[in-house]
Scaffold this active site. Structure first.
Site, PDB file in Angstrom:
ATOM      1  N   THR A 151      27.265   5.488 -49.655  1.00 32.05           N
ATOM      2  CA  THR A 151      27.857   6.851 -49.565  1.00 32.05           C
ATOM      3  C   THR A 151      28.359   7.039 -50.825  1.00 32.05           C
ATOM      4  OG1 THR A 151      30.341   5.561 -49.095  1.00 32.05           O
ATOM      5  CG2 THR A 151      29.271   6.849 -46.935  1.00 32.05           C
ATOM      6  N   MET A 401      30.937   0.116 -42.938  1.00 27.61           N
ATOM      7  CA  MET A 401      30.150  -0.489 -44.646  1.00 27.61           C
ATOM      8  C   MET A 401      30.008   0.638 -45.220  1.00 27.61           C
ATOM      9  SD  MET A 401      30.122  -3.493 -42.573  1.00 27.61           S
ATOM     10  CE  MET A 401      29.040  -3.930 -41.277  1.00 27.61           C
ATOM     11  N   CYS A 402      30.277   1.817 -44.954  1.00 26.69           N
ATOM     12  CA  CYS A 402      30.344   2.451 -46.393  1.00 26.69           C
ATOM     13  C   CYS A 402      29.394   3.075 -45.931  1.00 26.69           C
ATOM     14  CB  CYS A 402      30.279   3.011 -47.961  1.00 26.69           C
ATOM     15  SG  CYS A 402      32.429   2.177 -48.072  1.00 26.69           S
ATOM     16  N   ASN A 403      27.774   2.927 -44.892  1.00 27.19           N
ATOM     17  CA  ASN A 403      26.477   3.152 -44.709  1.00 27.19           C
ATOM     18  C   ASN A 403      26.659   3.900 -43.714  1.00 27.19           C
ATOM     19  OD1 ASN A 403      24.038   2.359 -44.969  1.00 27.19           O
ATOM     20  ND2 ASN A 403      23.121   0.944 -46.152  1.00 27.19           N
TER      21      ASN A 403
END
Ligand SMILES: Cc1ncc(COP(=O)(O)O)c(C=O)c1O
Length: 470
Positions: A151, A401-403
């Site tokens: 992100t 996972m910030c993805n």
């Protein structure tokens, strides 16, 4: 939520009777070219990792005992002052900072005539600074970023006039008169998928010579720092996090091509302590310092962290010999872990216990994203597993996972799912791991230079034990 302070329980748990794991893993060896056996390194240099099975190196790797001792000694034996003056302590800080810049460039094989490095808070700060400078320079620009990215890369889109995610260069359409930045990750923090660096950069510059390129190397650098020696074909800007490489210091870096940065960074509007050589108050007159890195760094440098970084580079090299050694060791360990996880099946149905989310298992970084399945091959949420194993000292990562792009792709989620789940109370990494029968995230394990085969085995045992209830 996670009882990390709970007393660890012993790791050896007998494999559940219902599990099928006939893969003869005991006889497998993981080749390692370190100066000493990895088990010895783990024991002697990482005593603080005892009683832990730590599989979250993509989040942060662990510092060595030698690093803590050497950097403490450096700080205790020398006086470091604020480098913005001319005293002895101040000059010492300036000298160690310059030496560390040289060490960083050398570590990446980056020619100091072509590249320079600015110290940043972390990789996010490095990426954000490029975006902000771009905004100040061009105001109106287009932004392209690859889907399977963090992100921190996505966030730059808020500064751009138009932003477009892409999977690979086939769907990258660069027909614009406007300036643009193309950003991509060297290695997905979600599933270890790797993306071409020089090849993509060459092709992008061929298609549109005026565009700029930004590589997020935060994850890749952890065990395989990119080689910048072919500078012609390397991206203009590269973001890294040093704590991901050495465990500490908690700082990052922006490595940039001086030629490209000269056209962008001096347009930055904000200036602060240490950035400028001259400022007038009654007219908007300012002169930035000649050193491009000072435009990024702003204010007093994290000098004690820089001292640690200098020691970290030296010590890492003395423990492991080279990053080449680390890279090939973790590759073998990852391949072993993949085989081990794929060998876990239910005796009753033959269904897999683990589904791995990656397109190219033989050629990926030391990160494995996976989901657990019950014996009917139905998805099981991530949260209970992470919570239960963390009680026993096993660290994994779970959730999104910030993805977002990777999760969308691998779990078949779309924008409607994201908004619906958020409105229902789901947040990235939160406990709502299944909504309407659909998983909201996955599990991730990642390896570092000192990871051990027995940690993979413990993971496998824990999965089998956990799935006894399903
Ligand atoms: C690929 C990638 N990019 C960016 C980041 C953000 O790094 P930082 O938290 O150091 O800013 C991370 C962190 O996990 C990452 O893995």
């Amino acid at each position: 939520m996670l009882a990390s302070s709970a007393t660890p329980i012993p790791f050896t748990i007998p494999a559940a009777a219902h599990a099928h794991d006939d893969y003869d893993y005991h006889n497998e060896t993981i080749h390692c070219n370190y100066p000493h056996p990895v088990e010895q390194i783990r024991k002697e240099s990482y005593p603080h990792m005892a009683d832990n099975v730590y599989l979250d190196h993509a989040g942060m790797t662990i510092y060595s005992k030698e690093l803590v001792l050497a950097s403490s000694e450096m700080l205790l034996k020398n006086l470091f002052g604020n480098s913005h003056s001319h005293s002895g302590p101040s000059t010492r800080s300036e000298n160690v900072t310059q030496k560390t810049r040289d060490q960083v460039l050398q570590m990446f094989n980056a020619d100091p005539k072509v590249f320079d490095v600015a110290f940043t808070l972390n990789a996010t700060h490095a990426i954000k600074t490029v975006g902000l400078c771009f905004k100040d320079c061009f105001d109106d620009f287009d932004y392209f970023y690859n889907l399977n990215c963090h992100t921190s890369v996505v966030g730059v889109r808020e500064l751009a006039s138009k932003s477009t995610p892409f999977n690979d260069l086939d769907d990258l359409n660069l027909n614009s008169d406007k300036q643009c930045i193309i950003a991509w990750t060297g290695q997905s923090n979600l599933n270890g998928e790797r993306y071409p660096i020089n090849e993509w950069n060459k092709e992008i510059k061929h298609r549109d010579p005026k565009c700029y390129t930004l590589l997020d190397a935060a994850s890749l650098s952890t065990t395989s720092p990119p080689d910048l020696s072919d500078h012609e074909s390397f991206p203009d800007f590269m973001a890294v996090s040093f704590y991901k490489m050495f465990g500490m210091p908690d700082i990052g870096g922006l490595i940039f091509k001086k030629d490209a940065a000269k056209k962008i960074l001096p347009h930055k509007k904000y200036f602060g302590g240490g950035t400028v050589d001259a400022v007038a108050l009654d007219i908007p007159y300012k002169e930035f310092k000649d050193e491009l890195y000072s435009i990024v760094e702003e204010g007093t440098l994290p000098i004690h962290s820089i001292v640690q970084l200098s020691e970290a580079i030296r010590i890492h090299n003395s423990i492991y010999g080279s990053y080449k050694n680390i890279s090939s060791y973790v590759k073998e360990l990852t391949q072993y872990a993949i085989r081990r996880l794929q060998s876990l099946t239910y005796k009753s149905t033959g269904a897999p216990m683990v589904v791995i989310h990656s397109p190219n298992l033989p050629n990926q970084g030391p990160i494995i994203a996976f989901s657990l399945r019950n014996s009917k091959n139905e998805a099981i949420g991530y949260f209970d597993f992470e919570e239960s194993v963390s009680l026993g000292g096993l660290s994994v990562r779970s959730g999104g996972m910030c993805n977002v792009g990777g999760i969308q792709k691998w779990l078949g989620r779309d924008t409607k799912d994201i908004i619906r789940d958020y409105n229902a109370g789901h947040t990235c990494g939160g406990a709502m791991d299944i909504v309407d029968g659909k998983p909201t995230g996955m599990l991730r394990v990642s390896f570092g230079a000192m990871s051990l085969k027995e940690e993979v085995d413990t993971l496998a045992d824990r999965i089998v034990d956990f799935l006894k209830n399903y």
